[in-house]
Scaffold this motif. Structure first.
Motif, PDB file in Angstrom:
ATOM      1  N   SER A   1       0.845  -1.190   0.000  1.00 24.96           N
ATOM      2  CA  SER A   1       0.000   0.000   0.000  1.00 24.96           C
ATOM      3  C   SER A   1       0.882   1.242   0.000  1.00 24.96           C
ATOM      4  CB  SER A   1      -0.908   0.014   1.234  1.00 24.96           C
ATOM      5  OG  SER A   1      -1.617   1.229   1.325  1.00 24.96           O
ATOM      6  N   THR A   2       0.363   2.309  -0.566  1.00 24.73           N
ATOM      7  CA  THR A   2       1.064   3.589  -0.493  1.00 24.73           C
ATOM      8  C   THR A   2       0.662   4.366   0.761  1.00 24.73           C
ATOM      9  OG1 THR A   2      -0.665   4.607  -1.853  1.00 24.73           O
ATOM     10  CG2 THR A   2       1.295   3.768  -2.993  1.00 24.73           C
ATOM     11  N   SER A   3      -0.301   3.818   1.497  1.00 21.98           N
ATOM     12  CA  SER A   3      -0.755   4.445   2.737  1.00 21.98           C
ATOM     13  C   SER A   3       0.233   4.156   3.860  1.00 21.98           C
ATOM     14  CB  SER A   3      -2.137   3.909   3.111  1.00 21.98           C
ATOM     15  OG  SER A   3      -2.485   4.284   4.431  1.00 21.98           O
TER      16      SER A   3
END
Length: 212
Positions: free
Chosen positions: A111-113
């Motif tokens: 994830s880029t989160s």
């Protein structure tokens, strides 16, 4: 004509005949094919090659263990592929890895989160094993250690990496992080590996020190 002159003439003719059976043309082979095709290597140059060019022909492939900066403590990953004609890792004029000749593998949350990254310091989280943002740019590199490979070594390494990627390992900051993933690849090559809890830059520098 005396007997000695007849013998001398015979020896001279024999020498000319033997010399004519020896080819002066250099051995040649083809070059330029990717690893997925038949095994090929660069043809000899018309001049004495540089050391880098010689190495590139003997070991035309590579894996480079790298560390880069990040907003956190950084990231450890590996680049692998085919060296360029000068025996260097292929990059463009901006210092970005050239696709098609290089590939990146590294373990990081899927994830880029920041949420999975934060959770991953407590519980294992799903991961990805490809490139992450900034991996392909030399500007962000803080350490590197390259190993040049023969075609057979490279094929074996790629098969190992594909197996690691297909196993979908979970990411955890302590139990199994990006340095531990890279360490598995390095150990497959027979290298000594440092503690994966080192910061990425320190990990790669120590990996190099242990194996130089």
């Amino acid at each position: 004509m005396s007997l000695s002159l007849v013998r001398l003439a015979f020896v001279a003719c024999l020498g000319i005949t033997v010399a004519g059976c020896t080819s002066s043309a250099p051995d040649t082979v083809t070059s330029g094919d990717r690893i997925s095709s038949a095994s090929t290597f660069a043809a000899p140059a018309a001049f004495a090659p540089t050391d880098a060019a010689t190495v590139a022909r003997a070991k035309p492939y590579f894996v480079e263990f790298r560390a880069r900066s990040a907003m956190s403590y950084g990231h450890t990953f590996a680049v692998f592929g085919e060296l360029d004609q000068n025996g260097r890792v292929p990059t463009d004029a901006s210092g970005v890895l050239i696709p098609g000749m290089t590939e990146i593998t590294g373990l990081h949350p899927a994830s880029t989160s920041n949420v999975p990254y934060t959770i991953g310091h407590v519980l294992p989280v799903p991961s990805e094993t490809g490139p992450s943002d900034g991996d392909s740019e030399n500007a962000y590199m803080t350490a590197r250690y390259r190993i040049d490979l023969t075609e057979a070594q490279y094929r074996d390494l790629v098969a190992f990496i594909r197996k690691k990627q297909s196993s979908s390992p979970l990411w955890h900051a302590v139990l199994y992080n990006c340095s531990a993933y890279v360490g598995d690849i390095a150990e497959h090559l027979g290298l000594k590996t440092p503690n994966p809890m080192l910061f990425p830059k320190d990990y790669i520098n120590e990996l190099k020190a242990l194996n130089t």
